[in-house]
Design an enzyme around this catalytic site. Structure first.
Site, PDB file in Angstrom:
ATOM      1  N   ASP A  26     -11.063  19.976 -40.375  1.00 38.63           N
ATOM      2  CA  ASP A  26      -9.960  19.260 -39.739  1.00 38.63           C
ATOM      3  C   ASP A  26      -8.999  18.893 -40.864  1.00 38.63           C
ATOM      4  O   ASP A  26      -9.285  18.012 -41.673  1.00 38.63           O
ATOM      5  CB  ASP A  26     -10.513  18.000 -39.045  1.00 38.63           C
ATOM      6  CG  ASP A  26      -9.394  17.094 -38.527  1.00 38.63           C
ATOM      7  OD1 ASP A  26      -8.220  17.486 -38.604  1.00 38.63           O
ATOM      8  OD2 ASP A  26      -9.717  15.985 -38.034  1.00 38.63           O
ATOM      9  N   LYS A  77       1.342  17.441 -43.978  1.00 35.32           N
ATOM     10  CA  LYS A  77       1.190  18.208 -42.730  1.00 35.32           C
ATOM     11  C   LYS A  77       2.441  18.076 -41.848  1.00 35.32           C
ATOM     12  O   LYS A  77       2.774  18.984 -41.098  1.00 35.32           O
ATOM     13  CB  LYS A  77      -0.042  17.698 -41.996  1.00 35.32           C
ATOM     14  CG  LYS A  77      -0.359  18.427 -40.710  1.00 35.32           C
ATOM     15  CD  LYS A  77      -1.708  17.986 -40.209  1.00 35.32           C
ATOM     16  CE  LYS A  77      -2.028  18.477 -38.833  1.00 35.32           C
ATOM     17  NZ  LYS A  77      -3.366  18.059 -38.420  1.00 35.32           N
ATOM     18  N   GLU A  94      -6.517  21.275 -32.138  1.00 34.30           N
ATOM     19  CA  GLU A  94      -7.323  20.065 -32.321  1.00 34.30           C
ATOM     20  C   GLU A  94      -7.918  19.518 -31.018  1.00 34.30           C
ATOM     21  O   GLU A  94      -9.122  19.248 -30.960  1.00 34.30           O
ATOM     22  CB  GLU A  94      -6.486  18.994 -33.037  1.00 34.30           C
ATOM     23  CG  GLU A  94      -6.341  19.330 -34.516  1.00 34.30           C
ATOM     24  CD  GLU A  94      -5.194  18.600 -35.206  1.00 34.30           C
ATOM     25  OE1 GLU A  94      -4.638  17.648 -34.625  1.00 34.30           O
ATOM     26  OE2 GLU A  94      -4.860  18.989 -36.334  1.00 34.30           O
ATOM     27  N   ASP A 146      -4.977  12.954 -27.871  1.00 37.77           N
ATOM     28  CA  ASP A 146      -5.203  12.967 -29.319  1.00 37.77           C
ATOM     29  C   ASP A 146      -3.996  12.385 -30.051  1.00 37.77           C
ATOM     30  O   ASP A 146      -2.968  13.042 -30.202  1.00 37.77           O
ATOM     31  CB  ASP A 146      -5.449  14.429 -29.729  1.00 37.77           C
ATOM     32  CG  ASP A 146      -5.747  14.579 -31.214  1.00 37.77           C
ATOM     33  OD1 ASP A 146      -5.650  13.587 -31.956  1.00 37.77           O
ATOM     34  OD2 ASP A 146      -6.081  15.701 -31.629  1.00 37.77           O
TER      35      ASP A 146
END
Ligand code: AMP
Length: 618
Positions: free
Chosen positions: A23, A87, A186, A210
């Site tokens: 992850d 990211k 994800e 999420d």
């Protein structure tokens, strides 16, 4: 479906190879595996530490690099050389991120049209470089814990990542020396981890909500007989815990009149860390208190909640859209699984629970669940887990540009992947030998509002009357959600070789070169490239406008013709001045003049030219 099952399950990998699940998070990253004895997914950690590795990279002035918890210590003491949230910059241009650049303590190169680079001292790093350093550290730690080399991985990305962002993640893996076997979404990974414990004969429709540090995703899935079928996905790659922190910082600055008291950047940075501390404390407490520059700083829970409500409301809008795309009602959802560190905020749980009209499931560890799911997918690819099948979807529509700058969608969003679609196009003029095909991703009707992924120059079409050639363009999305485009002319039987020029993402050669290169680029080089690109774009616009005017001369008013001619002259003159900003400004001015009548004539143009799906000549 059976075919897909075979494809996905066919891993020609040897059983004894260790494939890890990673992850790669905005805030923290971690590695998980399927435990060889218990056969359960577990997050890797050193005996006495956390499984979470902060996604932070620090560059020392002496050239050494540290990653993770060590690097995080420098966030305050050496912020300009300490990079977090890389990211958020993946696959983005400066224009994409400039609105958020102010909240970052490090320097981003101000170059509108190119992929973002971060400047640290005299060095330049792309988000791919930075992510690869994080992945290298994860690989090193995993090898240390497992006492075996790790070279294969499944890496997760937000479901709402576009093609460029997926390519960038894959490239980062390659640079780190990892063979990235699969990129998975994800929320889908989270559902795999959640569903792993379900009985095989249980049928459930679940929503995975999420909310992480920098991104938000919502996915709706059907789980049945070990098949995980994603029905729809929605989200925002610019929405997360960082936004909650920023809302608190802005509030404090206003409430305590803190701006202007010394160095603006430093003071925002300190406040940001305090805001995050406050947010976390308010996840269990009622009030936060601290001091700053001799003033008492406080935040009551209700105050915090009224600040963040509008941000959480945006996630609820995405939930509504995801349900709509999945074609189901809220009541059909059996379980709402909460994932990501920011779902610890009580108001988030409450608003999501109110929306779905049911208690949310926050029993899974929100920090680890995504990596655990990636480990399960890794085990499927290794051929160990055979009774689980993942059917994911593509989050954004993919299509081609047709006349008038319109988006012609070949693969609508939420298409099951892997998938393929093809459509035939033909020529517009007699003897036309070339065709320019531009590939776009996004939901808007006009391609200018979507993201350009690649451009095709199909050449060598045999001379035929207009409308006769049959050019088939096919899109193939592989299981990573990455697109491969092909084209061939069917009537002549000759298969055309197509040159694909992706504007984002790297080829293998690029990666190799980067590995050899020192990962630096002189700013002057980048300026020169930016100028050349601006000029090329301007020249193309001049040509297309010229052609457009010739073709539609009669439909335009004298005023429109005069304005266009003036704007074209101004743009032509600017080309000799070697000033990127001037060329871009004049390009925009010409666009502004021609856009209204181009749009007005669009309907007619489409009717005329799209009857046989015709695309303009190169
Ligand atoms: P992730 O990207 O899933 O690792 O989530 C990281 C985000 O979760 C960051 O914005 C953190 O500030 C936030 N976070 C972590 N713990 C808590 C907590 N106890 N309460 C509220 N937010 C938290």
């Amino acid at each position: 479906m059976a075919k897909i099952a075979i494809n996905i399950a066919t891993g020609s990998l040897q059983q004894d190879e260790m494939i890890v699940g990673i992850d790669l998070g905005t805030t923290n990253s971690l590695v998980a595996i399927i435990h060889p004895e218990s056969k359960m997914p577990v997050a890797l950690k050193e005996y006495d530490s956390s499984s979470l590795v902060p996604s932070v990279v620090h560059f020392d002035t002496n050239g050494s690099v540290v990653v993770g918890a060590e690097a995080k210590k420098f966030l305050l003491s050496d912020p300009a050389r300490t990079i977090f949230s890389a990211k958020r910059l993946m696959g983005k241009t400066y224009s994409d991120v400039k609105g958020n650049a102010a909240s970052l303590a490090y320097k981003i190169i101000d170059d509108e049209n190119r992929l973002v680079k971060v400047q640290v001292g005299g060095q330049f790093y792309s988000p791919v470089d930075l992510s690869s350093l994080i992945l290298k550290e994860l690989k090193k730690q995993a090898e240390h814990i497992l006492k075996t080399p790790v070279s294969k991985a499944v890496i997760t990305v937000p479901a709402y990542f576009n093609d460029a962002q997926r390519q960038a993640t894959r490239d980062a893996g390659k640079l780190a020396g990892l063979d990235v076997l699969r990129i998975i979404n994800e929320p889908t990974a989270a559902s795999l981890a959640y569903g792993f414990g379900l009985h095989k004969d249980e049928h459930k429709t679940i929503a995975v909500y999420d909310l992480g540090g920098g991104t938000f995703d919502i996915s709706i899935l059907n789980i049945s007989n070990g098949i995980f079928e994603v029905l729809s996905t929605n989200g925002d790659t610019y929405l997360g815990g960082d936004d909650l922190d920023n809302a608190v910082v802005d509030h404090w600055i206003k409430k305590y009149e803190l701006s202007g008291t010394g160095n603006e950047d430093t003071h925002r940075r300190v406040l940001r860390l305090k805001a995050e501390e406050a947010k976390k404390e308010l996840s269990s407490g009622e009030r936060y208190e601290s001091g700053y520059e001799g003033k008492e700083l406080s935040l009551a829970k209700e105050e915090f909640e009224s600040l963040i409500r509008p941000i959480i409301d945006r996630t609820i809008t995405s939930c509504t859209n995801a349900l709509k795309d999945a074609g189901i009602e809220k009541t059909a959802i059996n379980e709402v699984v909460m994932v990501g560190g920011s779902t610890r905020v009580p108001l988030v749980k409450k608003m999501v629970s109110d929306f779905f009209g049911r208690q949310v499931n926050d029993s899974v560890n929100p920090d680890e669940v995504v990596a655990l799911g990636a480990a399960i997918q890794a085990d499927i690819l290794a051929g160990n887990t055979k009774d689980v099948l993942l059917l994911d979807v593509t989050p954004l529509s993919l299509g081609l540009e047709t006349m008038g700058g319109l988006m012609d969608v070949l693969l609508p969003r939420n298409s099951k992947i892997p998938t393929k679609a093809a459509r035939q196009y033909t020529t517009y003029k007699d003897g036309q030998s070339g065709m320019k095909i531009s590939v776009f991703q996004g939901e808007r009707d006009m391609v200018k509002d979507n993201r350009r992924l690649a451009e095709f120059n199909l050449t060598g079409i045999p001379a035929m009357p207009a409308g006769l050639p049959k050019v088939e363009v096919s899109f193939l999305i592989n299981a990573d959600g990455i697109l491969v485009v092909k084209a061939k002319e069917l009537r002549s039987g000759i298969e055309q070789s197509i040159e694909v020029k992706p504007q984002y993402g790297l080829t293998d050669e690029d990666v190799e070169r980067m590995l050899l290169d020192s990962m630096t680029h002189a700013k002057e080089d980048m300026d020169a490239r930016a100028l050349t690109e601006a000029k090329t774009e301007a020249e193309q616009l001049l040509q297309t406008t010229e052609k457009f005017i010739q073709r539609n001369f009669k439909e335009l008013t004298p005023q429109e013709l005069q304005d266009t001619s003036l704007a074209m002259q101004a743009l032509q003159l600017s080309l000799d001045m070697n000033d990127k900003n001037l060329v871009q400004a004049k390009t925009e001015e010409l666009n502004a003049v021609s856009r209204p009548y181009a749009e007005r004539l669009m309907d007619e143009a489409i009717q005329k030219t799209m009857k046989g799906n015709k695309i303009d000549q190169v």
